[in-house]
Motif scaffolding. Sequence first.
Motif, PDB file in Angstrom:
ATOM      1  N   LEU A  53       5.821  -6.179  -5.500  1.00  0.00           N
ATOM      2  CA  LEU A  53       5.765  -6.885  -4.672  1.00  0.00           C
ATOM      3  C   LEU A  53       4.487  -7.244  -5.732  1.00  0.00           C
ATOM      4  CD1 LEU A  53       4.567  -4.513  -1.401  1.00  0.00           C
ATOM      5  CD2 LEU A  53       6.139  -6.588  -1.998  1.00  0.00           C
ATOM      6  N   LEU A  70      -2.870  -4.542  -3.545  1.00  0.00           N
ATOM      7  CA  LEU A  70      -2.317  -5.976  -3.949  1.00  0.00           C
ATOM      8  C   LEU A  70      -2.699  -6.969  -4.600  1.00  0.00           C
ATOM      9  CD1 LEU A  70      -0.222  -6.287  -0.676  1.00  0.00           C
ATOM     10  CD2 LEU A  70       0.677  -5.211  -2.915  1.00  0.00           C
ATOM     11  N   GLN A  94       1.565  -9.209   1.103  1.00  0.00           N
ATOM     12  CA  GLN A  94       2.270  -9.260   0.212  1.00  0.00           C
ATOM     13  C   GLN A  94       1.733 -11.245   0.045  1.00  0.00           C
ATOM     14  OE1 GLN A  94       5.839 -10.894  -1.089  1.00  0.00           O
ATOM     15  NE2 GLN A  94       5.355 -10.211  -2.966  1.00  0.00           N
TER      16      GLN A  94
END
Length: 522
Positions: free
Chosen positions: A423, A253, A224
Amino acid sequence: MNIYSFSPFGYEGSLVSVEVDLRRGIPAVDIVGLADGAVKESRERMRSAIRNSGLEFPSERVLISLSPADLKKEGAGFDLAVAIAVLAEKEESNQTRTLPDEDILVVGELELNGKVRPVKGIHAAVSTAHAGGIRLCIVPAANMDEAREVRGMKVFGAENLIEAFHALGKKECFTQKKRTTCEDMELDTMEHIVVVNGIPFHEVTPEYEYADVKNQDFFIRGLQIAAAGGHNVLAFGPPGCGKTLCIQKFPALLPLLTKEESQPVTRIYSIAGLLSPHHSAVRTAPFRQPHQTATVEGICGGGPHCTPGEISLAHNGVLFLDEAAEFKTAVLQMLRVPIETGCITLSRAGRSTVFPARFQLLLAANPCPCGYYGFPEKLCLCSSHSVEMYWKKFSAPFLDRIDIRVQVQKKNKNIKPLSTAELRVGIANATAIQRNRAGKKNANLSAAEIAEYCKCTEKAKLILDAASEKYAFSPRAVSGCLKLARTISDMECKPTIDEKSMKEAILYRSVSGGIESGFGML
């Protein structure tokens, strides 16, 4: 009217002026201007395409000049430009049609029946033409969306030679793309976009859901942070611990590329021929995963025409080397300069080109050849010498450029994993702050920018000084800790790096959380 085409070479390429002269003599077609075999063959394709389209081919002797004369012309993209130039010269010489005095770019390959085939490198051709002051272009219909991505360029997409020729002088046929909101995304893709704190992401599909990964909260937290700041990552651990699984979910992400980030990526993929027909632009951050047998040329690029390699195809995205120790040492060491500079220069036969290569490097490796060094659950069969030689393949200067190092272990904890959507919140916070602050990711900050943006509290400074002495950090490692801590603070919207952020940054930089003796060079 001046008609131009495009000769591709590397990232730049060159505009080529196409001139035609009709003269008395035995009917024939001559091409001058250092044309290669594919360009010379365009004589026959062009002649057949004109006649099969119901148009009249000139009965005079045709001389086609491609200038500059000392530049080698390559590829089949000259077909359409040559055919239109011949037809335009015939009509002007017969005074049957007056064409406007305006420069125009024409690129496309002709079939014998007059249809126009798509070609690669359209984005590069149109961008180069626009930089040269040309505002009109005719391209294959399948490449029209790609060409319209260049702002300020009016485009006509031709299905066949007749359409292309009749479009000359008719500005109403040329169109520009209308811009939309949400980072210039097209309206027809809005349903597949999720906006988190003003930052667009693709919708999460099941294969990219981190909530399904159990007992790897430390590693996922590191990923992350890496996604939020563009930091390089090294993950090492025994076989089956989840290194590859977690990293292959990493694209979920990454935010979608901005318009400025998308332009060079689209150009590179266009040059490489990886854009599918009717594909306008690359909006998703690239994620490249080459095989361990990849050569230096395959990774850095090259070949006779200086085609882009994996590091350029990963520009503004991710280069993932799974089983990194299995790659050739020369391949790994070659990455050092592009990591620092964000570009790579390729030179061939007296010409050179510079490809962008600002990629984020993710590495996954075993701790030793057998995979179980430092893990008491399994017996390691490797000698100390083999373990040492295994890690020397990476070299200290190469590893010093890796900000996040995680030893991934098989853990049994009852910690509820965070979902991909959860996240993304911290990543979106950090991304928005970085784009407004320096216009770049924290991992790419210069020394002057680190001094300006990475302000620390007094306690955080003392913690960094102590860690630097304890772990013998190099100046690059200290800068890496500051950039990591800046990213962690940005994720929590903190204006100053505090004690907590600095401790977590040092934790990931020093391979804490499970480092064993024997990995001292990390």
